[in-house]
Design an enzyme around this catalytic site. Sequence first.
Site, mmCIF file in Angstrom:
data_model
loop_
_atom_site.group_PDB
_atom_site.id
_atom_site.type_symbol
_atom_site.label_atom_id
_atom_site.label_comp_id
_atom_site.label_asym_id
_atom_site.label_seq_id
_atom_site.Cartn_x
_atom_site.Cartn_y
_atom_site.Cartn_z
ATOM 1 N N THR A 159 0.864 -1.181 0.000
ATOM 2 C CA THR A 159 0.000 0.000 0.000
ATOM 3 C C THR A 159 0.902 1.232 0.000
ATOM 4 O O THR A 159 1.605 1.483 0.977
ATOM 5 C CB THR A 159 -0.899 0.018 1.255
ATOM 6 N N LYS A 194 -1.372 5.093 8.622
ATOM 7 C CA LYS A 194 -0.571 5.145 7.391
ATOM 8 C C LYS A 194 -1.485 5.348 6.164
ATOM 9 O O LYS A 194 -1.235 6.212 5.332
ATOM 10 C CB LYS A 194 0.211 3.829 7.230
ATOM 11 N N LYS A 241 -8.002 1.688 -3.113
ATOM 12 C CA LYS A 241 -7.677 1.263 -1.745
ATOM 13 C C LYS A 241 -7.774 2.460 -0.780
ATOM 14 O O LYS A 241 -8.349 2.370 0.303
ATOM 15 C CB LYS A 241 -6.265 0.670 -1.744
HETATM 16 P P1 NAD Z 1 5.614 -6.326 7.323
HETATM 17 O O1 NAD Z 1 6.443 -5.257 7.945
HETATM 18 O O2 NAD Z 1 5.175 -7.474 8.147
HETATM 19 O O3 NAD Z 1 6.385 -6.925 6.046
HETATM 20 C C1 NAD Z 1 7.190 -6.172 5.183
HETATM 21 C C2 NAD Z 1 8.448 -6.976 4.941
HETATM 22 O O4 NAD Z 1 9.257 -6.317 3.976
HETATM 23 C C3 NAD Z 1 9.319 -7.146 6.194
HETATM 24 O O5 NAD Z 1 9.475 -8.526 6.446
HETATM 25 C C4 NAD Z 1 10.636 -6.451 5.826
HETATM 26 O O6 NAD Z 1 11.774 -7.111 6.369
HETATM 27 C C5 NAD Z 1 10.606 -6.562 4.315
HETATM 28 N N1 NAD Z 1 11.457 -5.612 3.609
HETATM 29 C C6 NAD Z 1 11.584 -4.280 3.779
HETATM 30 N N2 NAD Z 1 12.425 -3.757 2.879
HETATM 31 C C7 NAD Z 1 12.848 -4.791 2.102
HETATM 32 C C8 NAD Z 1 13.722 -4.902 0.982
HETATM 33 N N3 NAD Z 1 14.342 -3.833 0.472
HETATM 34 N N4 NAD Z 1 13.935 -6.112 0.439
HETATM 35 C C9 NAD Z 1 13.298 -7.206 0.959
HETATM 36 N N5 NAD Z 1 12.456 -7.163 2.001
HETATM 37 C C10 NAD Z 1 12.238 -5.970 2.569
HETATM 38 O O7 NAD Z 1 4.362 -5.562 6.676
HETATM 39 P P2 NAD Z 1 2.977 -6.239 6.212
HETATM 40 O O8 NAD Z 1 1.997 -6.171 7.323
HETATM 41 O O9 NAD Z 1 3.274 -7.547 5.558
HETATM 42 O O10 NAD Z 1 2.503 -5.166 5.124
HETATM 43 C C11 NAD Z 1 3.075 -5.103 3.837
HETATM 44 C C12 NAD Z 1 2.288 -4.111 3.015
HETATM 45 O O11 NAD Z 1 0.932 -4.531 2.950
HETATM 46 C C13 NAD Z 1 2.283 -2.687 3.581
HETATM 47 O O12 NAD Z 1 2.393 -1.776 2.518
HETATM 48 C C14 NAD Z 1 0.931 -2.587 4.272
HETATM 49 O O13 NAD Z 1 0.439 -1.262 4.337
HETATM 50 C C15 NAD Z 1 0.076 -3.470 3.368
HETATM 51 N N6 NAD Z 1 -1.092 -4.063 4.029
HETATM 52 C C16 NAD Z 1 -0.977 -4.649 5.249
HETATM 53 C C17 NAD Z 1 -2.105 -5.216 5.849
HETATM 54 C C18 NAD Z 1 -2.010 -5.870 7.216
HETATM 55 O O14 NAD Z 1 -3.054 -6.166 7.805
HETATM 56 N N7 NAD Z 1 -0.821 -6.158 7.723
HETATM 57 C C19 NAD Z 1 -3.358 -5.190 5.192
HETATM 58 C C20 NAD Z 1 -3.432 -4.615 3.918
HETATM 59 C C21 NAD Z 1 -2.292 -4.059 3.341
#
Ligand code: NAD
Length: 325
Positions: free
Chosen positions: A99, A249, A174
């Site tokens: 997102t 966010k 979204k």
């Molecule tokens: P998260 O922090 O659990 O996962 C993100 C991952 O990306 C982490 O494991 C981090 O180590 C990794 N990362 C960061 N930079 C990196 C790079 N350069 N190379 C490789 N890996 C890298 O976050 P999440 O909850 O999985 O959310 C991910 C996305 O999904 C976000 O944009 C969030 O807004 C969106 N989202 C989350 C939810 C939710 O409920 N968690 C729901 C809808 C959308």
Amino acid sequence: MTTIAFIGLGHMGGPMAENLVRRGFPVTGFDLDPASLERAASAGVRIADSAADAASDAEIVITMLPAGQHVLAAYRGDGAAPGLLAAARPNTLFIDCSTISVAEEQLAAREAIAAGHRALDAPVSGGVLGAENAGLAFMVGGAAEDYAEALPVLEAMGARIVHCGAHGLGQAAKICNNLVLGISQIAVGEAFVLGEQLGLSHQALYDVMSNSSGQCWALSTNCPVPGPVPTSPANRDYAPGFAGALMAKDLGLAQDAIEQTGVDARLGLLARDMFRAFADGPGAGRDFSGIITTIREASGAAPLGAPEDTADTPRRRATTERTPL
Ligand code: NAD
């Protein structure tokens, strides 16, 4: 089967990659976090030494990263390590499921196309549970033929997939949806606190609103008081669910879009301020429906379960009995 590189194997990306593996897609993954790599490896994801290494042999590259800056940095690389765009084979389809803002997504797509690739934005709703049970909703932006190519891959991770239009319009959908969600969760919280102060039981107010024009997801699924909807986060002290920090966010991204377009969206901006304060205070790790506790406190009302509840106040007259309409 289409070979897939999956970059970002966190709370969402981990189970999404796992569902692709379950459906038979060869998936090579990378994450900066060793624990995420370990979990993905045990689910059958082949682990690469770097993001660029994962992308170099893939037909589709999926990113699921925290924010826009991470997506752009991963696409571009830095002086020391090549980025995904440079490492991928020509004409690779990049699907960004993170997102991020509409402007950042459009920039990422432009850079992917300039590097000889194709791009889609495909942000999701449905949370970690949706990611685990392949029940996510995908909102997709990009060219129709790329959408058609991505569809079987998205269907392995999601239940509802909508092509919203050109690059960035998946993110736009979204943001608009979460604008409504943030405002309505505050509205439902305000209604319950007002009802408490007027002596209405939670159950009575729920029974009325859930059968009336006040009905909405923030009430009927994510009810912010314990009792009426036993599965809502309020019944487990607001364990998420969808964390307050994520709502803050997303409303920050909505604010960017509101300011960019000049739309008169005062409620959205107020909701953004309220969730920012909630996330900076007690709510970062709590479900966003916990904003009701902030509303209650700001109203000078006692927290639920406080000794004042037993005094002869309107709230004492509240009952948990079902009230027939
Ligand atoms: P998260 O922090 O659990 O996962 C993100 C991952 O990306 C982490 O494991 C981090 O180590 C990794 N990362 C960061 N930079 C990196 C790079 N350069 N190379 C490789 N890996 C890298 O976050 P999440 O909850 O999985 O959310 C991910 C996305 O999904 C976000 O944009 C969030 O807004 C969106 N989202 C989350 C939810 C939710 O409920 N968690 C729901 C809808 C959308």
